[in-house]
Scaffold this motif. Structure first.
Motif, PDB file in Angstrom:
ATOM      1  N   ARG A 144       7.756  56.239 -12.418  1.00 21.42           N
ATOM      2  CA  ARG A 144       7.115  57.143 -13.375  1.00 21.42           C
ATOM      3  C   ARG A 144       5.593  57.146 -13.244  1.00 21.42           C
ATOM      4  O   ARG A 144       4.952  58.167 -13.422  1.00 21.42           O
ATOM      5  N   PHE A 145       5.009  55.992 -12.967  1.00 17.48           N
ATOM      6  CA  PHE A 145       3.551  55.886 -12.868  1.00 17.48           C
ATOM      7  C   PHE A 145       3.193  55.310 -11.503  1.00 17.48           C
ATOM      8  O   PHE A 145       3.442  54.146 -11.233  1.00 17.48           O
ATOM      9  N   THR A 146       2.584  56.113 -10.658  1.00 12.18           N
ATOM     10  CA  THR A 146       2.294  55.675  -9.294  1.00 12.18           C
ATOM     11  C   THR A 146       0.820  55.335  -9.082  1.00 12.18           C
ATOM     12  O   THR A 146       0.491  54.699  -8.088  1.00 12.18           O
ATOM     13  N   GLU A 147      -0.065  55.717  -9.992  1.00  8.59           N
ATOM     14  CA  GLU A 147      -1.484  55.439  -9.833  1.00  8.59           C
ATOM     15  C   GLU A 147      -1.746  53.937  -9.984  1.00  8.59           C
ATOM     16  O   GLU A 147      -1.238  53.296 -10.898  1.00  8.59           O
ATOM     17  N   VAL A 148      -2.558  53.397  -9.093  1.00  4.85           N
ATOM     18  CA  VAL A 148      -2.853  51.960  -9.093  1.00  4.85           C
ATOM     19  C   VAL A 148      -3.497  51.536 -10.410  1.00  4.85           C
ATOM     20  O   VAL A 148      -3.137  50.505 -10.989  1.00  4.85           O
ATOM     21  N   LYS A 149      -4.426  52.322 -10.905  1.00  6.70           N
ATOM     22  CA  LYS A 149      -5.124  51.983 -12.141  1.00  6.70           C
ATOM     23  C   LYS A 149      -4.137  51.906 -13.308  1.00  6.70           C
ATOM     24  O   LYS A 149      -4.189  50.974 -14.123  1.00  6.70           O
ATOM     25  N   VAL A 150      -3.229  52.856 -13.369  1.00  4.88           N
ATOM     26  CA  VAL A 150      -2.234  52.871 -14.451  1.00  4.88           C
ATOM     27  C   VAL A 150      -1.287  51.677 -14.317  1.00  4.88           C
ATOM     28  O   VAL A 150      -0.937  51.033 -15.313  1.00  4.88           O
TER      29      VAL A 150
ATOM     30  N   ARG B  32      -0.955  44.556 -17.353  1.00  7.38           N
ATOM     31  CA  ARG B  32      -1.696  43.863 -18.409  1.00  7.38           C
ATOM     32  C   ARG B  32      -0.913  43.929 -19.730  1.00  7.38           C
ATOM     33  O   ARG B  32      -0.820  42.937 -20.464  1.00  7.38           O
ATOM     34  N   PHE B  33      -0.361  45.091 -20.018  1.00  7.16           N
ATOM     35  CA  PHE B  33       0.448  45.265 -21.232  1.00  7.16           C
ATOM     36  C   PHE B  33       1.683  44.374 -21.181  1.00  7.16           C
ATOM     37  O   PHE B  33       2.019  43.701 -22.161  1.00  7.16           O
ATOM     38  N   GLN B  34       2.360  44.336 -20.036  1.00  3.67           N
ATOM     39  CA  GLN B  34       3.546  43.499 -19.902  1.00  3.67           C
ATOM     40  C   GLN B  34       3.194  42.012 -20.038  1.00  3.67           C
ATOM     41  O   GLN B  34       3.955  41.248 -20.633  1.00  3.67           O
ATOM     42  N   LYS B  35       2.036  41.608 -19.529  1.00  2.00           N
ATOM     43  CA  LYS B  35       1.583  40.219 -19.683  1.00  2.00           C
ATOM     44  C   LYS B  35       1.337  39.902 -21.155  1.00  2.00           C
ATOM     45  O   LYS B  35       1.719  38.832 -21.646  1.00  2.00           O
ATOM     46  N   ALA B  36       0.725  40.838 -21.876  1.00  2.00           N
ATOM     47  CA  ALA B  36       0.497  40.637 -23.313  1.00  2.00           C
ATOM     48  C   ALA B  36       1.831  40.503 -24.052  1.00  2.00           C
ATOM     49  O   ALA B  36       1.975  39.659 -24.945  1.00  2.00           O
ATOM     50  N   LEU B  37       2.816  41.312 -23.667  1.00  2.00           N
ATOM     51  CA  LEU B  37       4.142  41.212 -24.287  1.00  2.00           C
ATOM     52  C   LEU B  37       4.789  39.870 -23.975  1.00  2.00           C
ATOM     53  O   LEU B  37       5.432  39.269 -24.845  1.00  2.00           O
ATOM     54  N   ASP B  38       4.622  39.379 -22.757  1.00  2.00           N
ATOM     55  CA  ASP B  38       5.148  38.060 -22.395  1.00  2.00           C
ATOM     56  C   ASP B  38       4.491  36.967 -23.234  1.00  2.00           C
ATOM     57  O   ASP B  38       5.159  36.028 -23.678  1.00  2.00           O
ATOM     58  N   ASP B  39       3.180  37.094 -23.472  1.00  2.00           N
ATOM     59  CA  ASP B  39       2.467  36.123 -24.305  1.00  2.00           C
ATOM     60  C   ASP B  39       2.989  36.153 -25.743  1.00  2.00           C
ATOM     61  O   ASP B  39       3.185  35.100 -26.365  1.00  2.00           O
ATOM     62  N   ILE B  40       3.215  37.345 -26.248  1.00  2.00           N
ATOM     63  CA  ILE B  40       3.750  37.494 -27.609  1.00  2.00           C
ATOM     64  C   ILE B  40       5.142  36.876 -27.692  1.00  2.00           C
ATOM     65  O   ILE B  40       5.466  36.160 -28.642  1.00  2.00           O
ATOM     66  N   THR B  41       5.963  37.127 -26.682  1.00  2.00           N
ATOM     67  CA  THR B  41       7.311  36.547 -26.645  1.00  2.00           C
ATOM     68  C   THR B  41       7.233  35.027 -26.655  1.00  2.00           C
ATOM     69  O   THR B  41       7.983  34.364 -27.379  1.00  2.00           O
ATOM     70  N   GLY B  42       6.300  34.468 -25.867  1.00  2.00           N
ATOM     71  CA  GLY B  42       6.128  33.016 -25.846  1.00  2.00           C
ATOM     72  C   GLY B  42       5.722  32.472 -27.204  1.00  2.00           C
ATOM     73  O   GLY B  42       6.240  31.437 -27.647  1.00  2.00           O
ATOM     74  N   ASP B  43       4.810  33.170 -27.883  1.00  2.00           N
ATOM     75  CA  ASP B  43       4.376  32.742 -29.224  1.00  2.00           C
ATOM     76  C   ASP B  43       5.545  32.765 -30.215  1.00  2.00           C
ATOM     77  O   ASP B  43       5.726  31.835 -30.997  1.00  2.00           O
ATOM     78  N   ILE B  44       6.323  33.831 -30.157  1.00  2.00           N
ATOM     79  CA  ILE B  44       7.470  33.952 -31.080  1.00  2.00           C
ATOM     80  C   ILE B  44       8.503  32.876 -30.770  1.00  2.00           C
ATOM     81  O   ILE B  44       9.044  32.233 -31.679  1.00  2.00           O
ATOM     82  N   ASP B  45       8.792  32.659 -29.475  1.00  2.00           N
ATOM     83  CA  ASP B  45       9.763  31.630 -29.097  1.00  2.00           C
ATOM     84  C   ASP B  45       9.309  30.249 -29.559  1.00  2.00           C
ATOM     85  O   ASP B  45      10.108  29.454 -30.061  1.00  2.00           O
ATOM     86  N   LYS B  46       8.015  29.955 -29.413  1.00  3.20           N
ATOM     87  CA  LYS B  46       7.470  28.660 -29.833  1.00  3.20           C
ATOM     88  C   LYS B  46       7.612  28.507 -31.351  1.00  3.20           C
ATOM     89  O   LYS B  46       8.010  27.449 -31.848  1.00  3.20           O
ATOM     90  N   ARG B  47       7.295  29.564 -32.087  1.00  8.93           N
ATOM     91  CA  ARG B  47       7.415  29.521 -33.546  1.00  8.93           C
ATOM     92  C   ARG B  47       8.875  29.365 -33.966  1.00  8.93           C
ATOM     93  O   ARG B  47       9.187  28.658 -34.921  1.00  8.93           O
TER      94      ARG B  47
END
Length: 99
Positions: A51-57, A63-78
């Protein structure tokens, strides 16, 4: 009939304040239907690569997926400290869209 407003309510008063069978059935059915995921459901951050082929996108998506992974880690820890884990807002359980 609405619940009593004065003290002295008995079991019969309690039973009469409950919704009828049809109302209960419809409420439970609607809640069950709305809480199910479609087999084709796409969850937050999981985007088709084509769906998104541009390198910048793609960098923004990563970056968004990394932030979601961080949120998942925080929730799992809690959740490790809880008797009943709270999983409803895990990114892996939030649909990407409502369409």
């Amino acid at each position: 009939r609405p619940p009593p407003t004065k003290r002295g309510a008995d079991y019969q008063d309690f039973l009469e304040s409950l919704p009828g069978k049809l109302t209960s059935f419809l409420t439970i059915s609607a809640s069950n239907t709305l809480s199910q995921f479609s087999p084709e459901e796409i969850f937050l951050g999981n985007l088709p690569a084509k769906r998104f082929t541009e390198v910048k996108v793609q960098r923004y998506i990563q970056r968004f997926q990394k932030a979601l992974d961080d949120i998942t880690g925080d929730i799992d820890k809690r959740n490790e400290t809880l008797d009943v884990p709270y999983k409803y807002l895990l990114p892996s359980r939030v649909p990407n869209s409502i369409t």
